[in-house]
Design a protein around this motif. Structure first.
Motif, PDB file in Angstrom:
ATOM      1  N   PHE A  19      -5.555  10.094   1.993  1.00  0.00           N
ATOM      2  CA  PHE A  19      -4.455   9.669   1.132  1.00  0.00           C
ATOM      3  C   PHE A  19      -5.001   9.039  -0.146  1.00  0.00           C
ATOM      4  N   GLU A  20      -4.437   9.431  -1.259  1.00  0.00           N
ATOM      5  CA  GLU A  20      -4.797   8.819  -2.530  1.00  0.00           C
ATOM      6  C   GLU A  20      -4.312   7.370  -2.556  1.00  0.00           C
ATOM      7  N   GLY A  21      -5.004   6.546  -3.328  1.00  0.00           N
ATOM      8  CA  GLY A  21      -4.559   5.167  -3.484  1.00  0.00           C
ATOM      9  C   GLY A  21      -5.604   4.155  -3.084  1.00  0.00           C
ATOM     10  N   TRP A  22      -5.174   3.116  -2.389  1.00  0.00           N
ATOM     11  CA  TRP A  22      -6.002   1.946  -2.106  1.00  0.00           C
ATOM     12  C   TRP A  22      -7.227   2.278  -1.279  1.00  0.00           C
ATOM     13  N   ASN A  23      -7.135   3.297  -0.428  1.00  0.00           N
ATOM     14  CA  ASN A  23      -8.228   3.650   0.478  1.00  0.00           C
ATOM     15  C   ASN A  23      -8.992   4.884   0.017  1.00  0.00           C
ATOM     16  N   ASP A  24      -9.019   5.155  -1.287  1.00  0.00           N
ATOM     17  CA  ASP A  24      -9.616   6.400  -1.776  1.00  0.00           C
ATOM     18  C   ASP A  24     -10.417   6.156  -3.049  1.00  0.00           C
ATOM     19  N   ALA A  25     -11.454   5.337  -2.960  1.00  0.00           N
ATOM     20  CA  ALA A  25     -12.285   5.027  -4.125  1.00  0.00           C
ATOM     21  C   ALA A  25     -12.942   6.289  -4.651  1.00  0.00           C
ATOM     22  N   ASP A  49       9.659  14.190   3.037  1.00  0.00           N
ATOM     23  CA  ASP A  49      10.657  13.932   2.006  1.00  0.00           C
ATOM     24  C   ASP A  49      10.193  12.775   1.126  1.00  0.00           C
ATOM     25  N   ALA A  50       9.977  13.045  -0.149  1.00  0.00           N
ATOM     26  CA  ALA A  50       9.463  12.022  -1.065  1.00  0.00           C
ATOM     27  C   ALA A  50      10.438  10.858  -1.218  1.00  0.00           C
ATOM     28  N   GLU A  51      11.742  11.107  -1.083  1.00  0.00           N
ATOM     29  CA  GLU A  51      12.736  10.050  -1.265  1.00  0.00           C
ATOM     30  C   GLU A  51      12.574   8.937  -0.239  1.00  0.00           C
ATOM     31  N   ASP A  52      12.027   9.276   0.925  1.00  0.00           N
ATOM     32  CA  ASP A  52      11.963   8.304   2.012  1.00  0.00           C
ATOM     33  C   ASP A  52      10.802   7.330   1.885  1.00  0.00           C
ATOM     34  N   TYR A  53       9.740   7.715   1.161  1.00  0.00           N
ATOM     35  CA  TYR A  53       8.516   6.923   1.254  1.00  0.00           C
ATOM     36  C   TYR A  53       7.907   6.504  -0.086  1.00  0.00           C
ATOM     37  N   TYR A  54       8.389   7.010  -1.197  1.00  0.00           N
ATOM     38  CA  TYR A  54       7.695   6.756  -2.459  1.00  0.00           C
ATOM     39  C   TYR A  54       8.592   6.099  -3.496  1.00  0.00           C
ATOM     40  N   ASP A  55       7.994   5.171  -4.243  1.00  0.00           N
ATOM     41  CA  ASP A  55       8.624   4.553  -5.399  1.00  0.00           C
ATOM     42  C   ASP A  55       8.205   5.367  -6.616  1.00  0.00           C
ATOM     43  N   PHE A  56       9.154   6.055  -7.233  1.00  0.00           N
ATOM     44  CA  PHE A  56       8.809   6.973  -8.308  1.00  0.00           C
ATOM     45  C   PHE A  56       8.434   6.261  -9.603  1.00  0.00           C
ATOM     46  N   VAL A  58       6.142   3.955  -9.394  1.00  0.00           N
ATOM     47  CA  VAL A  58       4.720   3.744  -9.116  1.00  0.00           C
ATOM     48  C   VAL A  58       3.991   5.082  -9.095  1.00  0.00           C
ATOM     49  N   ASN A  59       4.543   6.040  -8.369  1.00  0.00           N
ATOM     50  CA  ASN A  59       3.985   7.396  -8.315  1.00  0.00           C
ATOM     51  C   ASN A  59       5.004   8.342  -8.947  1.00  0.00           C
ATOM     52  N   ARG A  60       4.826   8.606 -10.209  1.00  0.00           N
ATOM     53  CA  ARG A  60       5.817   9.367 -10.956  1.00  0.00           C
ATOM     54  C   ARG A  60       5.696  10.866 -10.702  1.00  0.00           C
ATOM     55  N   PRO A  61       6.841  11.584 -10.700  1.00  0.00           N
ATOM     56  CA  PRO A  61       6.807  13.040 -10.561  1.00  0.00           C
ATOM     57  C   PRO A  61       6.174  13.694 -11.794  1.00  0.00           C
ATOM     58  N   PRO A 104       2.018   5.865   1.003  1.00  0.00           N
ATOM     59  CA  PRO A 104       3.443   5.622   0.753  1.00  0.00           C
ATOM     60  C   PRO A 104       3.705   4.226   0.205  1.00  0.00           C
ATOM     61  N   SER A 105       4.788   4.115  -0.520  1.00  0.00           N
ATOM     62  CA  SER A 105       5.177   2.828  -1.113  1.00  0.00           C
ATOM     63  C   SER A 105       6.003   1.993  -0.152  1.00  0.00           C
ATOM     64  N   MET A 106       6.592   2.617   0.870  1.00  0.00           N
ATOM     65  CA  MET A 106       7.497   1.898   1.778  1.00  0.00           C
ATOM     66  C   MET A 106       7.588   2.643   3.099  1.00  0.00           C
ATOM     67  N   ARG A 107       8.178   1.989   4.112  1.00  0.00           N
ATOM     68  CA  ARG A 107       8.460   2.578   5.428  1.00  0.00           C
ATOM     69  C   ARG A 107       7.208   3.187   6.061  1.00  0.00           C
ATOM     70  N   TRP A 108       6.169   2.406   6.140  1.00  0.00           N
ATOM     71  CA  TRP A 108       4.903   2.906   6.681  1.00  0.00           C
ATOM     72  C   TRP A 108       5.023   3.303   8.148  1.00  0.00           C
ATOM     73  N   ARG A 109       5.771   2.556   8.939  1.00  0.00           N
ATOM     74  CA  ARG A 109       5.893   2.893  10.356  1.00  0.00           C
ATOM     75  C   ARG A 109       6.616   4.217  10.548  1.00  0.00           C
ATOM     76  N   SER A 110       7.674   4.445   9.787  1.00  0.00           N
ATOM     77  CA  SER A 110       8.369   5.733   9.862  1.00  0.00           C
ATOM     78  C   SER A 110       7.473   6.866   9.371  1.00  0.00           C
TER      79      SER A 110
END
Length: 411
Positions: A19-25, A49-56, A58-61, A104-110
């Motif tokens: 996954f890109e982001g904090w764990n991908d130096a 589904d991008a709507e469920d997990y991402y803040d657009f 922060v991660n823009r289309p 993901p920006s949210m709902r990590w458990r889901s």
């Protein structure tokens, strides 16, 4: 809802995720999965589904044109499947389920539950999550790659470290822990990226992760142009470091500390394992009639010649100024120099080196000619005189080692 239409029955499937982001130096882990998709022509069969997990915000289309028609690509996580027809060089087939996305920006458990739902439906036997972190490691030495797991049995059978980390974590740690609670064997592979050259890409770290994944799964991975890209990247960083004396001295101190820390680990067992790896890949390449897939790691890239140091835990949570670096950053000392900047990967100019070598060769030829003439003139008496004299040999001095440096790893 999980839909798996068109996905054939898989053979001994293993899920490999990044996954890109904090764990991908340095984008090392996500680039590794992209390489597998490209080399094995992975077919995407599902996307979350991008709507469920991402803040657009922060991660823009991304907007792009397809034959004059404007289209939008939304940030998400996609799953693809690849079939390796000759996994072990003996005709054995094996399937890999590749997961590549953005933290993901949210709902990590889901998010993790949905990934595990796919793993359950596909009959996945093992989940391997790859990550990369920033550490006090020199770019001139092999990239440390550490494998960790929370399963003691898996640690013994696959030569992994048991994690004892406590602290902030990313989606890599959360997904691995979710697999453990769901009864799915899981492990993570971590590559340490030099913090003073953290900008992506980092083909040397990507190559190190793929080599370790190859050994872990017993699957031959075609490396393509990665070994050459890794060498070009190191030459580019060498040039940038040579232009700054402070950075050059700091790199030298990291080299001394790394060499001192790894000296006891150069054991006969480690050498034997590397030789077995070489024989296995050589035999595989002989059957294919070419060296591409079977070339041993220590011949393809010098970054794979030594075993990784033991992990000491997960990296601390970076502050806001470090979020752009692509991964969690290790605590640095005040003596650490500034970032040398992105390396363009171009090899160093060798013209001056060539001239120096030619001058030295010419001078050596003149000296040899003069010495021969003098020996002929003096005769055997001079030789006897020289044999009776004493000669002194000044050996090179040794530098005192620095303190050991080891990368941190996340469970």
């Amino acid at each position: 809802m999980i839909e798996l239409e068109g996905v054939p029955e898989l053979v001994d499937p293993v899920m490999v995720a990044a996954f890109e982001g904090w764990n991908d130096a340095g984008d090392a882990a996500s680039t590794a999965v992209t390489h597998l998709e490209r080399e094995w022509k992975g077919e995407v069969f599902a996307a979350l589904d991008a709507e469920d997990y991402y803040d657009f915000q922060v991660n823009r289309p991304q907007v792009w044109l397809d034959g004059g028609v404007r289209k939008v690509t939304w940030p998400t996580t996609r799953l693809s499947v690849v079939r390796v027809d000759d996994a072990d060089g003996k005709g054995r087939q094996r399937d890999l389920v590749l997961v590549r996305g953005i933290e993901p920006s949210m709902r990590w458990r889901s998010f993790c539950n949905e990934i595990l739902g796919f793993a359950h439906e596909l009959g996945v036997e093992l989940v391997v999550v790859m990550g990369a972190l920033l550490g006090d490691t020199p770019h001139t030495r092999p990239v440390p790659v550490t494998g960790v797991t929370s399963d003691p049995d898996l640690a013994r059978t696959m030569n992994l470290e048991e994690s004892s980390y406590e602290g902030p974590t990313g989606i890599v740690g959360i997904l691995q822990e979710a697999c453990t609670h769901a009864g799915v064997p899981a492990a993570s592979l971590w590559a340490a990226v030099p913090h003073y050259v953290s900008q992506p890409p980092n083909p040397k770290a990507t190559l190190a992760l793929l080599n370790r994944l190859e050994d872990l799964l017993g699957v031959r991975i075609p490396m393509g142009e990665l070994p050459e890209d890794a060498r070009a990247w190191q030459l580019g960083v060498d040039q940038l470091a040579a232009e700054d004396s402070e950075v050059a001295e700091y790199v030298q101190s990291l080299e001394e500390a790394r060499d001192t820390a790894e000296l006891p680990e150069a054991s006969g067992e480690a050498i034997a394992k590397e030789f077995e790896r070489y024989l296995r890949r050589r035999d595989g390449s002989a059957e294919q009639g070419g060296p591409a897939a079977g070339t041993p790691s220590f011949l393809k890239d010098p970054s794979q010649q030594s075993p990784p140091p033991k992990p000491t835990g997960e990296p601390p949570m970076p502050d806001s100024s470090d979020q752009s670096s692509g991964g969690p950053e290790e605590a640095r000392t005040e003596s650490a120099p500034k970032d040398v900047g992105p390396a363009d990967g171009s090899p160093a100019d060798e013209s001056s080196t060539g001239e120096g070598s030619a001058d030295e060769e010419a001078e050596g030829s003149q000296d040899t000619g003069s010495s021969q003439a003098q020996d002929n003139a003096e005769g055997p008496d001079a030789e006897a005189s020289e044999d009776s004299g004493e000669r002194e040999d000044d050996g090179p001095g040794s530098r005192g080692p620095g303190g050991p440096a080891s990368p941190s790893d996340e469970a």
